[in-house]
Design an enzyme around this catalytic site. Sequence first.
Site, mmCIF file in Angstrom:
data_model
loop_
_atom_site.group_PDB
_atom_site.id
_atom_site.type_symbol
_atom_site.label_atom_id
_atom_site.label_comp_id
_atom_site.label_asym_id
_atom_site.label_seq_id
_atom_site.Cartn_x
_atom_site.Cartn_y
_atom_site.Cartn_z
ATOM 1 N N GLY A 17 0.765 -1.241 0.000
ATOM 2 C CA GLY A 17 0.000 0.000 0.000
ATOM 3 C C GLY A 17 0.791 1.283 0.000
ATOM 4 C CG ASP A 28 -8.170 0.687 10.281
ATOM 5 O OD1 ASP A 28 -8.769 1.090 11.280
ATOM 6 O OD2 ASP A 28 -8.747 0.065 9.379
ATOM 7 C CE LYS A 38 -9.600 4.049 7.784
ATOM 8 N NZ LYS A 38 -10.194 2.741 7.421
ATOM 9 C CG PHE A 66 -12.660 0.480 2.731
ATOM 10 C CD1 PHE A 66 -11.701 -0.288 3.384
ATOM 11 C CD2 PHE A 66 -12.729 0.420 1.348
ATOM 12 C CE1 PHE A 66 -10.834 -1.106 2.670
ATOM 13 C CE2 PHE A 66 -11.869 -0.393 0.621
ATOM 14 C CZ PHE A 66 -10.914 -1.159 1.286
ATOM 15 C CG ASP A 101 -5.826 -3.404 -1.848
ATOM 16 O OD1 ASP A 101 -5.466 -2.966 -0.722
ATOM 17 O OD2 ASP A 101 -6.197 -4.573 -2.015
ATOM 18 N NE ARG A 150 -2.209 -2.983 -3.954
ATOM 19 C CZ ARG A 150 -2.348 -3.137 -2.645
ATOM 20 N NH1 ARG A 150 -2.265 -2.084 -1.861
ATOM 21 N NH2 ARG A 150 -2.579 -4.319 -2.123
HETATM 22 P P1 5GP Z 1 -4.163 -1.790 10.708
HETATM 23 O O1 5GP Z 1 -3.200 -2.930 10.971
HETATM 24 O O2 5GP Z 1 -3.637 -0.457 11.190
HETATM 25 O O3 5GP Z 1 -5.537 -2.078 11.208
HETATM 26 O O4 5GP Z 1 -4.349 -1.687 9.164
HETATM 27 C C1 5GP Z 1 -3.247 -1.614 8.371
HETATM 28 C C2 5GP Z 1 -3.511 -2.015 6.948
HETATM 29 O O5 5GP Z 1 -4.885 -2.255 6.655
HETATM 30 C C3 5GP Z 1 -3.083 -0.895 6.069
HETATM 31 O O6 5GP Z 1 -1.699 -0.949 5.792
HETATM 32 C C4 5GP Z 1 -3.949 -1.100 4.846
HETATM 33 O O7 5GP Z 1 -3.337 -2.016 3.983
HETATM 34 C C5 5GP Z 1 -5.214 -1.705 5.413
HETATM 35 N N1 5GP Z 1 -6.269 -0.674 5.596
HETATM 36 C C6 5GP Z 1 -6.681 -0.089 6.734
HETATM 37 N N2 5GP Z 1 -7.651 0.813 6.511
HETATM 38 C C7 5GP Z 1 -7.852 0.803 5.171
HETATM 39 C C8 5GP Z 1 -8.725 1.546 4.298
HETATM 40 O O8 5GP Z 1 -9.535 2.408 4.672
HETATM 41 N N3 5GP Z 1 -8.640 1.239 2.971
HETATM 42 C C9 5GP Z 1 -7.770 0.317 2.475
HETATM 43 N N4 5GP Z 1 -7.767 0.125 1.169
HETATM 44 N N5 5GP Z 1 -6.933 -0.388 3.268
HETATM 45 C C10 5GP Z 1 -6.979 -0.141 4.592
#
Ligand code: 5GP
Length: 177
Positions: free
Chosen positions: A48, A106, A134, A155, A162, A168
């Site tokens: 990403g 996130d 977030k 989202f 993606d 992407r």
């Molecule tokens: P976390 O581990 O912080 O919950 O999420 C990390 C990964 O989840 C990010 O690197 C990304 O790949 C994916 N992710 C989290 N939120 C989003 C979003 O709103 N859209 C997309 N496309 N991917 C997300």
Amino acid sequence: MELITVKDKQFKPYIGEDKIQSAIKGLAVNINIDLRDEFPLFVIVLNGSFMFAADLLKEVHIPCEISFIKVASYHGTSSTGTVTELVGLAEDVTNRTVVIVEDIVDTGATLEKLHAILIKRGVKAIKVATMLLKPDAYKKPIPVNYAGIEIPNDFVVGYGLDYDGQGRNLKDIYVLA
Ligand code: 5GP
């Protein structure tokens, strides 16, 4: 407002290219000041963050090194909560200042996992740079030092992010319509 379709869902424009680029310039200014004596190793979290990393690092003008790591924690539009390290770090990070470069923070599960891996490998310090944060979802204690833009728990796709492998390559960031 122009809706776009990515795979089977519609998305609407959310954050434009200009706003993204000016947020990145702001982050780079701070990185260039804070880390000028650190010879940092930037660890790019694939897939990403490829676009963010390319734009950010063009604005970083201090001596540094760049490496890549691949992890996955997301399928479709909801987090599985599990994070797997797919491609490890070849560099010796002992006593290095490492900057983790993320597309989005996130829940922070990915970040927490990477943080633990890097601590185990004897880093001197860890900094975190992310294009998007977030804040309502992120409850981990690890400081996010450089966050480009804060967004609510929506989202988003585009600019490296993606939806099921697609979207992407979009220059701007879109949100589920
Ligand atoms: P976390 O581990 O912080 O919950 O999420 C990390 C990964 O989840 C990010 O690197 C990304 O790949 C994916 N992710 C989290 N939120 C989003 C979003 O709103 N859209 C997309 N496309 N991917 C997300």
